[in-house]
Design a protein around this motif. Structure first.
Motif, mmCIF file in Angstrom:
data_model
loop_
_atom_site.group_PDB
_atom_site.id
_atom_site.type_symbol
_atom_site.label_atom_id
_atom_site.label_comp_id
_atom_site.label_asym_id
_atom_site.label_seq_id
_atom_site.Cartn_x
_atom_site.Cartn_y
_atom_site.Cartn_z
ATOM 1 N N THR A 1 -1.599 22.664 10.751
ATOM 2 C CA THR A 1 -1.114 23.963 11.172
ATOM 3 C C THR A 1 -1.151 24.873 9.963
ATOM 4 O OG1 THR A 1 0.344 22.918 12.792
ATOM 5 C CG2 THR A 1 0.851 25.194 12.169
ATOM 6 N N PHE A 2 -1.807 26.010 10.082
ATOM 7 C CA PHE A 2 -1.935 26.968 8.992
ATOM 8 C C PHE A 2 -1.046 28.167 9.289
ATOM 9 C CE2 PHE A 2 -5.526 24.278 8.606
ATOM 10 C CZ PHE A 2 -5.885 24.277 7.271
ATOM 11 N N LEU A 3 -0.108 28.457 8.365
ATOM 12 C CA LEU A 3 0.857 29.534 8.575
ATOM 13 C C LEU A 3 0.884 30.481 7.390
ATOM 14 C CD1 LEU A 3 4.006 27.470 9.691
ATOM 15 C CD2 LEU A 3 2.510 28.805 11.170
ATOM 16 N N ALA A 4 0.817 31.776 7.665
ATOM 17 C CA ALA A 4 1.083 32.764 6.621
ATOM 18 C C ALA A 4 2.594 32.759 6.400
ATOM 19 C CB ALA A 4 0.586 34.140 7.041
ATOM 20 N N MET A 5 3.005 32.382 5.203
ATOM 21 C CA MET A 5 4.431 32.240 4.921
ATOM 22 C C MET A 5 4.667 32.422 3.437
ATOM 23 S SD MET A 5 6.879 28.894 5.542
ATOM 24 C CE MET A 5 6.594 28.128 3.947
ATOM 25 N N ASP A 6 5.738 33.066 3.098
ATOM 26 C CA ASP A 6 6.192 33.172 1.721
ATOM 27 C C ASP A 6 6.902 31.862 1.377
ATOM 28 O OD1 ASP A 6 7.443 33.727 -0.697
ATOM 29 O OD2 ASP A 6 8.217 35.669 -0.056
ATOM 30 N N GLY A 7 6.329 31.096 0.476
ATOM 31 C CA GLY A 7 6.912 29.806 0.116
ATOM 32 C C GLY A 7 8.295 29.904 -0.478
ATOM 33 N N GLU A 8 8.633 31.065 -0.993
ATOM 34 C CA GLU A 8 9.961 31.262 -1.561
ATOM 35 C C GLU A 8 11.013 31.430 -0.462
ATOM 36 O OE1 GLU A 8 11.992 33.805 -5.190
ATOM 37 O OE2 GLU A 8 9.976 34.320 -4.525
ATOM 38 N N ALA A 9 10.575 31.768 0.724
ATOM 39 C CA ALA A 9 11.474 31.966 1.864
ATOM 40 C C ALA A 9 10.905 31.236 3.076
ATOM 41 C CB ALA A 9 11.636 33.456 2.150
ATOM 42 N N PRO A 10 10.893 29.893 3.045
ATOM 43 C CA PRO A 10 10.280 29.139 4.148
ATOM 44 C C PRO A 10 10.971 29.416 5.481
ATOM 45 C CG PRO A 10 11.416 27.670 2.610
ATOM 46 C CD PRO A 10 11.481 29.034 2.031
ATOM 47 N N ILE A 11 10.191 29.354 6.540
ATOM 48 C CA ILE A 11 10.715 29.638 7.874
ATOM 49 C C ILE A 11 11.392 28.416 8.489
ATOM 50 C CG2 ILE A 11 9.052 31.471 8.315
ATOM 51 C CD1 ILE A 11 7.430 29.440 9.983
ATOM 52 N N PHE A 12 11.350 27.295 7.812
ATOM 53 C CA PHE A 12 11.940 26.053 8.314
ATOM 54 C C PHE A 12 13.369 25.919 7.805
ATOM 55 C CE2 PHE A 12 7.401 25.469 7.682
ATOM 56 C CZ PHE A 12 6.998 25.076 8.945
ATOM 57 N N GLU A 13 14.164 25.192 8.580
ATOM 58 C CA GLU A 13 15.522 24.859 8.149
ATOM 59 C C GLU A 13 15.762 23.404 8.484
ATOM 60 O OE1 GLU A 13 18.691 27.452 9.306
ATOM 61 O OE2 GLU A 13 17.421 29.231 9.128
ATOM 62 N N GLY A 14 16.479 22.730 7.636
ATOM 63 C CA GLY A 14 16.802 21.331 7.875
ATOM 64 C C GLY A 14 15.767 20.396 7.284
ATOM 65 N N GLU A 15 15.980 19.131 7.518
ATOM 66 C CA GLU A 15 15.173 18.069 6.914
ATOM 67 C C GLU A 15 13.935 17.795 7.762
ATOM 68 O OE1 GLU A 15 18.149 15.026 6.739
ATOM 69 O OE2 GLU A 15 19.043 15.866 4.926
ATOM 70 N N TRP A 16 12.829 18.433 7.417
ATOM 71 C CA TRP A 16 11.599 18.358 8.202
ATOM 72 C C TRP A 16 10.527 17.494 7.586
ATOM 73 C CZ3 TRP A 16 9.353 21.417 12.324
ATOM 74 C CH2 TRP A 16 10.292 22.170 13.030
ATOM 75 N N PHE A 17 10.427 17.447 6.274
ATOM 76 C CA PHE A 17 9.224 16.955 5.619
ATOM 77 C C PHE A 17 9.481 15.743 4.729
ATOM 78 C CE2 PHE A 17 8.715 21.476 6.455
ATOM 79 C CZ PHE A 17 7.533 21.470 7.174
ATOM 80 N N ASP A 18 8.478 14.873 4.673
ATOM 81 C CA ASP A 18 8.503 13.732 3.754
ATOM 82 C C ASP A 18 8.001 14.147 2.375
ATOM 83 O OD1 ASP A 18 9.299 11.641 5.695
ATOM 84 O OD2 ASP A 18 7.415 12.227 6.639
ATOM 85 N N LEU A 19 7.080 15.087 2.362
ATOM 86 C CA LEU A 19 6.550 15.634 1.111
ATOM 87 C C LEU A 19 6.466 17.147 1.229
ATOM 88 C CD1 LEU A 19 3.502 13.275 0.343
ATOM 89 C CD2 LEU A 19 5.618 13.451 -0.991
ATOM 90 N N VAL A 20 6.865 17.825 0.166
ATOM 91 C CA VAL A 20 6.585 19.247 -0.011
ATOM 92 C C VAL A 20 5.783 19.327 -1.299
ATOM 93 C CG1 VAL A 20 7.519 21.553 -0.392
ATOM 94 C CG2 VAL A 20 8.683 19.994 1.186
ATOM 95 N N LEU A 21 4.555 19.826 -1.182
ATOM 96 C CA LEU A 21 3.625 19.832 -2.312
ATOM 97 C C LEU A 21 3.136 21.254 -2.580
ATOM 98 C CD1 LEU A 21 1.444 16.743 -1.293
ATOM 99 C CD2 LEU A 21 3.486 16.780 -2.739
ATOM 100 N N SER A 22 2.905 21.539 -3.855
ATOM 101 C CA SER A 22 2.399 22.854 -4.224
ATOM 102 C C SER A 22 1.693 22.760 -5.558
ATOM 103 C CB SER A 22 3.552 23.860 -4.318
ATOM 104 O OG SER A 22 3.056 25.135 -4.654
ATOM 105 N N SER A 23 0.579 23.445 -5.660
ATOM 106 C CA SER A 23 -0.175 23.470 -6.902
ATOM 107 C C SER A 23 -0.410 24.905 -7.351
ATOM 108 C CB SER A 23 -1.514 22.741 -6.723
ATOM 109 O OG SER A 23 -2.206 22.717 -7.951
#
Length: 182
Positions: free
Chosen positions: A86-108
């Motif tokens: 899923t490709f989303l235009a999103m500001d990584g500083e203000a993610p649209i998700f809340e709560g425990e969703w992910f096993d990994l959050v990665l950024s380069s």
């Protein structure tokens, strides 16, 4: 920032050697940390997809959510059709998700653009499931020293933010028990 990166999307890969290396390092560290049992991955600031493609190859069965501030960069990353996600235009500083969703959050090489890095890290860590990991690369103090020096010598402003020192990053991460910076 979105417009500047979007304008460069078509030619970004032509001069992106350091970006390729940084993405590979993030993917290698992530795979060492969580080689299996990864159900959902969030990527912050995908750019043209160096890390994205590596994530897909290493965890082909994981649900992948790929984000970038620039819709043009997202389109470039998704263009080849080699990535299922899923490709989303999103500001990584203000993610649209809340709560425990992910096993990994990665950024380069994206978090250096954040206005409040410490707060953003806390928000991203808050999106992790128990046992999850946030792994990122970022610019540090001393990056682009020659570029900054040339601008200073000419009486101009370099137009890039001041990046944190390693000790500052370690301090930001210190409240998270298993965090480290190098």
């Amino acid at each position: 920032i979105s417009d500047a990166f979007g304008a460069a999307a078509g030619r970004y890969d032509d001069h992106a050697g350091p970006q390729r290396l940084a993405a590979a390092l993030v993917a290698d560290l992530a795979q060492r940390q969580k080689p299996e049992g990864v159900g959902r991955i969030l990527e912050i600031g995908c750019g043209t997809g160096f890390l994205t493609r590596d994530i897909q190859a290493r965890w082909p069965g994981a649900e992948l959510v790929v984000t970038d501030l620039s819709p043009d960069m997202l389109a470039r990353a998704a263009r080849d059709g080699l990535i299922a996600g899923t490709f989303l235009a999103m500001d990584g500083e203000a993610p649209i998700f809340e709560g425990e969703w992910f096993d990994l959050v990665l950024s380069s090489l994206a978090l250096q653009w954040f206005d409040d890095l410490e707060r953003a890290i806390a928000r991203l860590v808050g999106l992790l499931r128990p046992g999850g990991s946030l792994i990122f690369s970022t610019m540090g103090q001393g990056s682009f020293a020659r570029w900054r020096g040339a601008h200073d010598a000419g009486g101009a402003t370099a137009g890039i933010p001041g990046y944190p020192a390693l000790e500052t990053l370690r301090s930001m991460l210190g409240r998270f028990g298993d965090a480290f910076a190098f």
